[in-house]
Scaffold this motif. Structure first.
Motif, mmCIF file in Angstrom:
data_model
loop_
_atom_site.group_PDB
_atom_site.id
_atom_site.type_symbol
_atom_site.label_atom_id
_atom_site.label_comp_id
_atom_site.label_asym_id
_atom_site.label_seq_id
_atom_site.Cartn_x
_atom_site.Cartn_y
_atom_site.Cartn_z
ATOM 1 N N ASP A 1 0.843 -1.200 0.000
ATOM 2 C CA ASP A 1 0.000 0.000 0.000
ATOM 3 C C ASP A 1 0.882 1.254 0.000
ATOM 4 O O ASP A 1 2.112 1.180 0.002
ATOM 5 C CB ASP A 1 -0.951 -0.001 1.203
ATOM 6 N N PHE A 2 0.241 2.386 0.028
ATOM 7 C CA PHE A 2 0.939 3.658 -0.102
ATOM 8 C C PHE A 2 1.969 3.880 1.007
ATOM 9 O O PHE A 2 3.020 4.480 0.798
ATOM 10 C CB PHE A 2 -0.085 4.799 -0.103
ATOM 11 N N ASP A 3 1.657 3.420 2.212
ATOM 12 C CA ASP A 3 2.567 3.585 3.359
ATOM 13 C C ASP A 3 3.658 2.523 3.380
ATOM 14 O O ASP A 3 4.512 2.542 4.270
ATOM 15 C CB ASP A 3 1.790 3.465 4.678
ATOM 16 N N LEU A 4 3.633 1.585 2.458
ATOM 17 C CA LEU A 4 4.552 0.437 2.451
ATOM 18 C C LEU A 4 4.472 -0.348 3.758
ATOM 19 O O LEU A 4 5.443 -0.969 4.188
ATOM 20 C CB LEU A 4 6.004 0.891 2.204
ATOM 21 N N SER A 5 3.297 -0.302 4.391
ATOM 22 C CA SER A 5 3.179 -1.013 5.665
ATOM 23 C C SER A 5 2.287 -2.247 5.553
ATOM 24 O O SER A 5 2.396 -3.165 6.354
ATOM 25 C CB SER A 5 2.674 -0.081 6.758
ATOM 26 N N HIS A 6 1.411 -2.277 4.555
ATOM 27 C CA HIS A 6 0.555 -3.461 4.385
ATOM 28 C C HIS A 6 0.777 -4.055 3.002
ATOM 29 O O HIS A 6 0.860 -3.332 2.016
ATOM 30 C CB HIS A 6 -0.911 -3.089 4.575
#
Lengths: 302, 302
Positions: A84-89
């Motif tokens: 995802d955009f946050d590179l967290s999921h």
């Protein structure tokens, strides 16, 4: 010599900023690459007929790959995912087990006296067989993943019983121990028998459980992340490699060394995620590693 | 003397295990209680006609409450919330601002020479007025909440510009800075002008930004949590109180002391959440605090 057994993959990794197709990945790849900066590494794993020669050479340049078996009638393990955009999921798009599905790993004769074993995210039943193939290992550490906890929970616990240490992420620890409190999870992991347990919390660092101590160690603060793939595996490889390289004997009796090895594992994890795939681990030197380690250690001093 | 300005509340807190109705709470309550173990504290705030005498006495026993104004024609700020099974997510059921909605805080003459100011989660415009009421403050630290960031973002930034330090949680930092990377958020907070910024990450500890340093400090590992209310406020109060009590001068030039003060803040946060409401802070002694602080510091040694 550290022997690493686990998955070697071709990864297609999609972030909102860039996509890389069929790049070298897999838990064993990251762990063995990270460890190879500190100790000689030997790799056990399986690849298929689509595995590029270039990647084979990259692995061979860093470690002993006599245990890396190519199957010409099958394809390499393939994993396609999107961050995802946050590179967290991360969302899994495609998982093709291919060659690793029914792989019967064999420990080459030259590896049987290996004292140090790291078992990446394989089937726990395969891992138990592998453990029994070594002559007199001194330090066996394993990781596992959600898939095995959901499908073979008892085997995961039997595997942990046979190890000296378990390295696992927070969500997996909660799932395996059926408890939301990570301190309780860590104590439960120790109750299965290993000498230590490390619960990985991504950017938030780790909790180390050893004896009666619960030691929190924060992550190295990183401003630029490109591809989070392999952070935890590189952590484990760096941790094992450094621990083995610095220890005279009684590997896990020296709490200060275990803590330092965790710092080094975290450092290797940060290098891994600064670039796509294994590129972050390929481009660094020992000097880069020590510089970041020293800076990190200084930051943590209280 | 540390002057604390902020909300004093009656909280109804529901967990899957127990519910407590109309207990003493509020950001200023927790922060001032925690700080009172280390320095003399004076409190500025507003309560209504429903505020129990027992709570008034509890506050008065710990600090100077000349700045605590009772309004007999209004009710106390009331907050009703429910925690999920993991005690990690809270749902707001009822928020009644009541007496704090149009409160015009006045700094009592006796407080005007206070050198140290902590501004809990109030309206940033009230906070700016309060700051200008002091004669020559040396250390001003503020927190803020999502509500003000969403409704008065420019005022929040103007407030931060007038402080020496900001203490804020991770979600609020991301919202205020419009960035998911906390290291980038912290640097942005510093760009507004304060000497330091602390981003609180709950059980994962904090990130401290000071000069060019980004210092990660892990949370104290806690096995039993009863009521997470007030953890961050108790952290801020403990941090401020310890820093002020130990500093000779140049409060925020001593990085080692700032780190130690963060450890002490975390310790106070852990005591707060082991019991419902302020009970966790009421039952402890200085010896309990120092014991936990010493244990924590020892765990963190690398």
């Amino acid at each position: 010599m550290l022997t690493v057994f686990g998955s070697i993959a071709l990864d297609t990794t999609r972030t909102p900023f860039e996509t890389k197709e069929r790049i070298l990945g897999g838990a064993a790849t990251y762990a063995s690459m990270a460890a190879s900066f500190f100790v000689p590494v030997s790799l056990i794993g399986a690849i298929g007929n689509d595995f590029p020669d270039k990647y084979y050479t990259q692995l061979g340049n860093k470690m002993d790959i006599k245990g890396l078996k190519r199957f010409n009638d099958q394809k390499t393990f393939f994993y396609d995912s999107t961050f995802d955009f946050d590179l967290s999921h991360r969302t899994t798009n495609i998982t093709e087990l291919n060659v690793i599905e029914n792989f019967e790993p064999i420990v080459p004769a030259e590896y049987k006296n290996s004292k140090f074993i790291y078992l990446a995210n394989n089937d726990p039943e395969q891992n138990i067989k592998i453990i029994d193939s070594f002559n007199s290992p001194e330090l066996i550490v394993c990781d596992t993943i959600e898939y095995w906890i959901q499908n073979k929970k008892n085997s995961v616990i039997s595997m942990i019983e046979k190890t000296n240490g378990v390295v696992i992420n927070d969500q997996e620890a909660r799932l395996l121990c059926n408890n939301s409190n990570l301190v309780k999870c860590g104590k439960q992991l120790l109750s299965y028998g290993p000498n230590f347990a490390i619960i990985k919390k991504g950017e938030h660092g780790v909790l180390l459980f050893i004896g009666d101590d619960v030691v929190p160690i924060p992550g190295y603060p990183l401003e630029s992340v490109t591809d989070p793939t392999g952070a935890g595996d590189s952590f484990a490889g760096g941790f094992m490699g450094y621990l083995i390289s610095k220890s005279k004997n009684h590997l896990i009796d020296d709490l200060a060394l275990v803590k330092e090895s965790i710092l080094m594992g975290s450092v290797m994890g940060t290098f891994a995620i600064e670039e796509f795939g294994i590129h972050g681990l390929m481009r660094i030197t020992s000097e880069n590693i020590l510089d970041r380690y020293d800076k990190y250690k200084k930051l943590l001093h209280v």
